[in-house]
Every structure is written in C-alpha cells, then in structure tokens.
Design a protein around this motif. Sequence first.
Motif, PDB file in Angstrom:
ATOM      1  N   UNK A   1      33.515  73.480 -48.137  1.00  0.00           N
ATOM      2  CA  UNK A   1      32.121  73.542 -48.562  1.00  0.00           C
ATOM      3  C   UNK A   1      31.251  72.475 -47.904  1.00  0.00           C
ATOM      4  N   UNK A   2      29.999  72.862 -47.662  1.00  0.00           N
ATOM      5  CA  UNK A   2      28.922  71.914 -47.438  1.00  0.00           C
ATOM      6  C   UNK A   2      27.959  72.066 -48.623  1.00  0.00           C
ATOM      7  N   UNK A   3      26.890  71.347 -48.627  1.00  0.00           N
ATOM      8  CA  UNK A   3      25.956  71.386 -49.739  1.00  0.00           C
ATOM      9  C   UNK A   3      25.148  70.112 -49.791  1.00  0.00           C
ATOM     10  N   UNK A   4      24.998  69.504 -48.619  1.00  0.00           N
ATOM     11  CA  UNK A   4      24.321  68.209 -48.532  1.00  0.00           C
ATOM     12  C   UNK A   4      22.875  68.268 -49.005  1.00  0.00           C
ATOM     13  N   UNK A   5      22.231  69.457 -48.894  1.00  0.00           N
ATOM     14  CA  UNK A   5      20.826  69.538 -49.280  1.00  0.00           C
ATOM     15  C   UNK A   5      20.621  69.262 -50.765  1.00  0.00           C
ATOM     16  N   UNK A   6      21.646  69.530 -51.577  1.00  0.00           N
ATOM     17  CA  UNK A   6      21.544  69.251 -53.012  1.00  0.00           C
ATOM     18  C   UNK A   6      21.382  67.753 -53.244  1.00  0.00           C
ATOM     19  N   UNK A   7      22.006  66.962 -52.407  1.00  0.00           N
ATOM     20  CA  UNK A   7      21.974  65.511 -52.593  1.00  0.00           C
ATOM     21  C   UNK A   7      20.819  64.857 -51.842  1.00  0.00           C
ATOM     22  N   UNK A   8      20.390  65.438 -50.730  1.00  0.00           N
ATOM     23  CA  UNK A   8      19.205  64.888 -50.057  1.00  0.00           C
ATOM     24  C   UNK A   8      17.948  65.135 -50.890  1.00  0.00           C
ATOM     25  N   UNK A   9      18.060  66.014 -51.859  1.00  0.00           N
ATOM     26  CA  UNK A   9      16.944  66.321 -52.765  1.00  0.00           C
ATOM     27  C   UNK A   9      16.762  65.240 -53.830  1.00  0.00           C
ATOM     28  N   UNK A  10      17.688  64.271 -53.906  1.00  0.00           N
ATOM     29  CA  UNK A  10      17.681  63.274 -54.979  1.00  0.00           C
ATOM     30  C   UNK A  10      17.001  61.992 -54.495  1.00  0.00           C
ATOM     31  N   UNK A  11      15.848  61.620 -55.053  1.00  0.00           N
ATOM     32  CA  UNK A  11      15.257  60.315 -54.700  1.00  0.00           C
ATOM     33  C   UNK A  11      16.204  59.181 -55.115  1.00  0.00           C
ATOM     34  N   UNK A  12      16.177  58.118 -54.330  1.00  0.00           N
ATOM     35  CA  UNK A  12      16.992  56.947 -54.654  1.00  0.00           C
ATOM     36  C   UNK A  12      18.373  56.957 -54.054  1.00  0.00           C
ATOM     37  N   UNK A  13      18.791  58.088 -53.490  1.00  0.00           N
ATOM     38  CA  UNK A  13      20.122  58.209 -52.906  1.00  0.00           C
ATOM     39  C   UNK A  13      20.004  58.322 -51.393  1.00  0.00           C
ATOM     40  N   UNK A  14      20.719  57.486 -50.658  1.00  0.00           N
ATOM     41  CA  UNK A  14      20.806  57.595 -49.198  1.00  0.00           C
ATOM     42  C   UNK A  14      21.948  58.553 -48.856  1.00  0.00           C
ATOM     43  N   UNK A  15      21.737  59.419 -47.868  1.00  0.00           N
ATOM     44  CA  UNK A  15      22.768  60.382 -47.467  1.00  0.00           C
ATOM     45  C   UNK A  15      23.010  60.238 -45.973  1.00  0.00           C
ATOM     46  N   UNK A  16      24.266  59.985 -45.608  1.00  0.00           N
ATOM     47  CA  UNK A  16      24.662  59.691 -44.230  1.00  0.00           C
ATOM     48  C   UNK A  16      25.708  60.716 -43.801  1.00  0.00           C
ATOM     49  N   UNK A  17      25.612  61.179 -42.534  1.00  0.00           N
ATOM     50  CA  UNK A  17      26.530  62.220 -42.065  1.00  0.00           C
ATOM     51  C   UNK A  17      26.808  62.010 -40.576  1.00  0.00           C
ATOM     52  N   UNK A  18      27.731  61.109 -40.217  1.00  0.00           N
ATOM     53  CA  UNK A  18      28.006  60.824 -38.802  1.00  0.00           C
ATOM     54  C   UNK A  18      28.789  61.947 -38.138  1.00  0.00           C
TER      55      UNK A  18
END
Length: 751
Positions: free
Chosen positions: A553-570
């Motif tokens: 699974x992917x689903x990173x957009x659910x978490x990039x939607x959250x203010x206050x959370x940094x999301x990193x994907x190298x």
Amino acid sequence: MGRGISSSKELRQGGSPGKNGSGAATLTADVVSGSSTEDHLSPSELLEFYKLMYESRRIDDREVLLKRQQKIFFQVSAAGHEAFQAAMGKALRSGYDWVVPYYRDRTLCLTLGVTAEDMFLQAVGAGTDKASGGRQMPNHWSSPELNIISTSSSTATQILHAVGCAEAGQFLAHNPQAAEKGVGDYRAFHDISFHSDEVVLTTLGEGSTSQGEFWEALSTASNRKLPVIFAVEDNGYAISVPVETNTPGGNISRLVANFPNFYFAEVDGTDPEASYFAMKAAVEHCRAGNGPAFVHGHCVRIYSHSFSDDDKNYRTAEEREADTMRDPLHKLQMRLLRDGILSTSELTEMEERIDAQVAAAAERALAAPLPAISSIPKHIYSEDFDPTRPELETTPGRPHMEESGSTEQGADRTMADLINACLRDEMRRDPRIVVYGEDVADATRIKALKESKGKGGVFKLTAGLQTEFGVERVFNSPLAEANIVGRAVGYAVRGMKPVVEIQFFDYIWPATHQIRNELAVMRWRSNGGFASPVVIRVPIGGYLTGGSIYHSQCGESIFTHIPGLRVVFPSNALDANGLLRTAIRCDDPVLFLEHKRLYREPYGRAPYPGPDYMIPFGKAAITRPGTDVTVVTYGAVVPRALQAAKRAEQMHGISTEVIDLRTLSPYDWEAIATSVKKTSRVIVAYEDVKSWGYGAEIAARIADELFEDLDAPVKRVAAMDTFVAYQPVLEDAILPQPDDLLQAITELRAF
C-alpha cells in the motif's frame, strides 16, 4: 499483585456495584466499606476538600450561566466527580508528578493549581488562555508548569501518553546524562526535569475502557512495572450509554483484576476519605517502584454529559434522584455541619466568599483580549528549528572506514545500510534517542544472541543497534501500532526523542488516530506548551512481486493532509541518510517513508557521507535536467521516470526534466514552478491510486498558479484505482511502469 480498598481491607472477588430498583448504580458493602479508624481526614483536611469541591461546582454553574447567555460556546462539568478528583490531586505532588487528564477533571486541576480564572479564560477562548490560547474547548487542560499534559477530546488516547511519559521518567532516572541541556547543534533543547520516584496519573471515564488503547496501556504498564495510576471515574454512563452496555458484567475492576504488578482499589468516589486513602496507597505503591495502580471510583453525574446533552431523554427521574442523593458536595456539606466542623453561618460565609471570587474571575475572563487572527499559524510547526533552512545542507564527507562500518573505503552502500548508519550515528550523538517498534531489537531474549546474529527488523534496518546501545534504548513493542505511537507522544513531551518503526505502512491505520489527533496537533493545541517531535519510520510501497494487498500500500496523501506533520519520502541511499538525520534533529513530528523496493536496489547506492550529513526539507532534487517536459515525482517512481526519460530522448529526442521531491510536506514549489516555466509541459507521477492522490494537489496548484506558462494540460500518471494484486502480471498492470511514463511524455510533447 496488590489490591486495596479505602479501608485497607481485601476486596472480595465478588464485589461489584449493584442496582437499586430504579436501575441506578449503588455500592455493595463488600466493594466499599468506608474508612477504617486509622484512615480519617482531619477537620482541616475535610474543610480543604470542601472548598475545592465547592469552587469547582460554582465554576461549573457560572459556565452554565455564561453558556445560556451565549458568552461561551461549550460547557462540560465535573459535578458529581469532585470528591474523587480532589483526592487524586491531594495524593500527588503538583509540579513533581505528571498528570495526563481527561476533559471532566476540573476539580483535579483546581487541586493541582489551575485557577478559576484560567478555566474561564478557556471557556471564553481568550488569547490569554494558558492552556491553548483559545484553540481548544474548555476543560482541555494543559500546564507545563504543573506537569499537566495537554488534553484532547478523544477518549482513551491519553492513557498511552501516560505510559510513555512514565517510561521516559524511568529512562531519565537511569540515564541522567540524557537530561543534560544542549546536546547537539541543530535543535533547541529544553531543560528536562525528572524525579526518580515520580508518578504519572491518568484519568478516564468508564466508557473509555471499551477502547483498545486502554487495554494496550494496561498491558504495557503491567509488563514494564511502570509508575502509572489509572483512575477510572465511573459515573455509570458514557453520554447516554449505560455501563452494562460498555462493560461485560458492568464492572471494569473485575475485568482487569488479573493484570500482574498492579495495586487495585475500588472505592466510593463520592466519599473524599475513601477516595483519598485509596489514591494515597496507589501513589505509594507506584512511588516505591512496585508497578502501576488502578483506582476505580464510583461517582455520580449530577448534570448531563455536557450542556449540549439532556439526560432526561434517557434516564428516569428516579435514577437521577438517586444520584442527587449521593451528590458528594451535599454529603460533605452535611458532614461538616453534623460534626461541628463549621457552623451554618461560617459555612454560608465561606461559600459566599468563594461565590464572589468565582464571579470576579469570570468577569475578568470576559474582559480578556481575544486571540489575534495573526496567531493562527503560530505553533503549527516549531519556531525553534526550521528544517527547511538552506544552511542545513551539507556536503557528503569521506570518513574513515571504522566510522562508516564499511570494509572498503568509499564503498557504495544501499539505502538500508545508510539508514542504519544514520540511526547509529544519531544514537551515539544524542543519548535521548530511543528506538522501538515490532521486531526492531536484535533479540528480546538476550541469550538468543549467543546463538544468532539477531533480527533487527524484518528488513534488518535496525540490526546491531540493540547490541551497541542496550535494551533500554532499543527494544521491541507489542504488536499494536497505536501503542507504538501513543507511547512515543509521552516520551516526546518529556523531552526525549523517540524514533519508532511501524513495520509496514499497510498496518499504520490503527495508529492514525494517535498521529492525527494527538501527535501532529500537540504543539498547536497547547499553544506551544508541549511538543511531540517523534520520528515514525515506515516501510511503504509495492513493486515487490507478490506483495499483494497488505504489503504494497501507499497512501501518503492521507498524512500530507495533516497540519503539523512533516512527511519525507526519499528515493535513494544518500537522500535517505541526510533526510533521516534532519528528521531526527527536527523539532516537529516526522513521518519518514522508506520504499521497500529501494532498500537494496542497485539504483541510488552511495558511499557513507559521514555522521553530520543533512538535507533540508522542502528542497527537491533535479535528478535529470531537461527542456521539453517536466516530470514531478518521488519514491520508487523516480528510477522508473528516469528510465522513461532516457528512452524518450533516445527514441524521440525529447528532453525530459525529472524532479524528485524528496519531501512531500513541505514540498519544493519553487523547483516545480521554475521547471514548468521552462518546459511548459508537466506530468505528476506517483505510485498511489490516481484519484484523490498526492499528485492531485500538485496538478491543481500548477493549473491555478502557472496556467499562463502551460502549453498543454497537466497530466497525471499513477496506479489504477484499485488494490495491488498478488500475481505479478496484475501488479505490473496496476502500478505505474516506465512504459506508462514514456507514453505520457511522448503524448504531452506532441500536444
């Protein structure tokens, strides 16, 4: 396993609340028999209890009046819980012990030192509200000075924070060097206070014991013998749902009775003496290092659940009258008069004085300034450490072989290798870092290491860390994702740096509640009073040949939607090393996504860059310059985009620029805009399903802000709107492939 009641007598196994004719809960004699002759509060102590309880009730009543006048916007009361809550506060050391409360704990917080004016400032949403600056509802407590950790509206989430808070306290007591101020250069560290015998109290309503996180918290506290007191304020209802619907048998104490290492007490929560001496014994049990405690107080709910609720819709008049007869405030008032502690006139004079103080506090709060509109963005992210600042960017070094752990100077290493190297470097640098999750330890049973190399994670990314840093800093968690993240919040608010692992992104969903409602919002909701800079490492993605639905699974957009959370994907080894180091030194929570397919791919290998290599967040990499078409992508689609770009140039003479975003929140809009203005054609490519995916936001912003620079529509290349299948033929068709990207590039260039 300890067990106690207010009279210090053994609680009989069969003890449980009974029911009177109206259906209201009553207390049988074998549950609560009152105080023994040696367990009595003095007249002055009883009087102090009454003052606190009366003040609490009058604050409730004043808020009800203000709500009816539409001067405040929400009201929830502590009426009926006052005696039990005052007993908790009196048994603790305010500002020494730690408290993780829930929203009904008005009297508890008054006892600890929160003032009536503080409470009214919350109610009106004033800018000078110490708890949240007008951001949270009333009764959502927060006080760094009093060690009261910020409360949310969610039920049961806070008790995992209490577990992590207690773990942090124990760790700091055993490792005082970790509490030293000023470790490292890239993060604003604060003084970390701890006491070797501190206790953590957490409170909850009986209805919250239905939540899985309640049982997860009890299990961990029991296993690790943590000094946590779980205080259940049982008023018989969870809003309109009665206790027998929430709890099998109608009594939570009977269900938890076999947890080892606990002190247990079940008391009449309307009796201040019974409550205080049970709580005092619980504190002594925890402070002595004997393990956690569970104190179950049978309270009453004098008012409805909140002002928005009307319990006449679901409770009988007889039942409500029975609760009124057990009102702890009236019971204690009668005792003060009956025992001659106060005369009627003295009691009236005291009550009128408190009435006047409460009214004056409310008027001051109503006159307080409202929050400034300009304050809204403040504390979404840390003001102390900006992970996007260019100065963080460093040049890879060429360290000695013994530093890199490599057998060959400058040898190329995989993403897995360089993530492990970064974790090792940072744990050496900062003694406050703990690493835990499912299977991350080399071996829980240390004897096993004599016969094996150890596990170190299902992908071996934490291999060797426990062997080097010990079981206090690297350890396995239960198989419970909410437990992992919830405890990390508790660690982080105490000033530690948890770097935790969710074994597969596919199983992150039980932790999403903790991530969205607790972790990401802690700093903002407490107006900067608390923060939880946790790093959550998560293997993600497909292209595995057989990963199927639950390992792709992917689903990173659910978490990039959250203010206050940094999301990193190298997408490569060097970026993974530098970005993980920035994440660990960052003062915000970071979701660090690691694509499983890239862990040991030939693509993207790099030499070890040294122990201080960093990459700032929000800075994309131009992995292939071009002039005709821009491809914006990240993760495992990066090498596939590069393959497509190479073939497009060889076969069609198309020059394609490939942008690797590297971090998704924040993302590098300037790099995207610069490239699109140059090429006038853009593809946004991502591995997740096409509809509602991360690329949709990028595509929408390009269309909105760069429309005049475009010579063709914005195109998206992504997975089919379905799940990833097990059979490789299906998986290949579902996920975006180089051929899909090549086709999009050629079509867009020809438009």
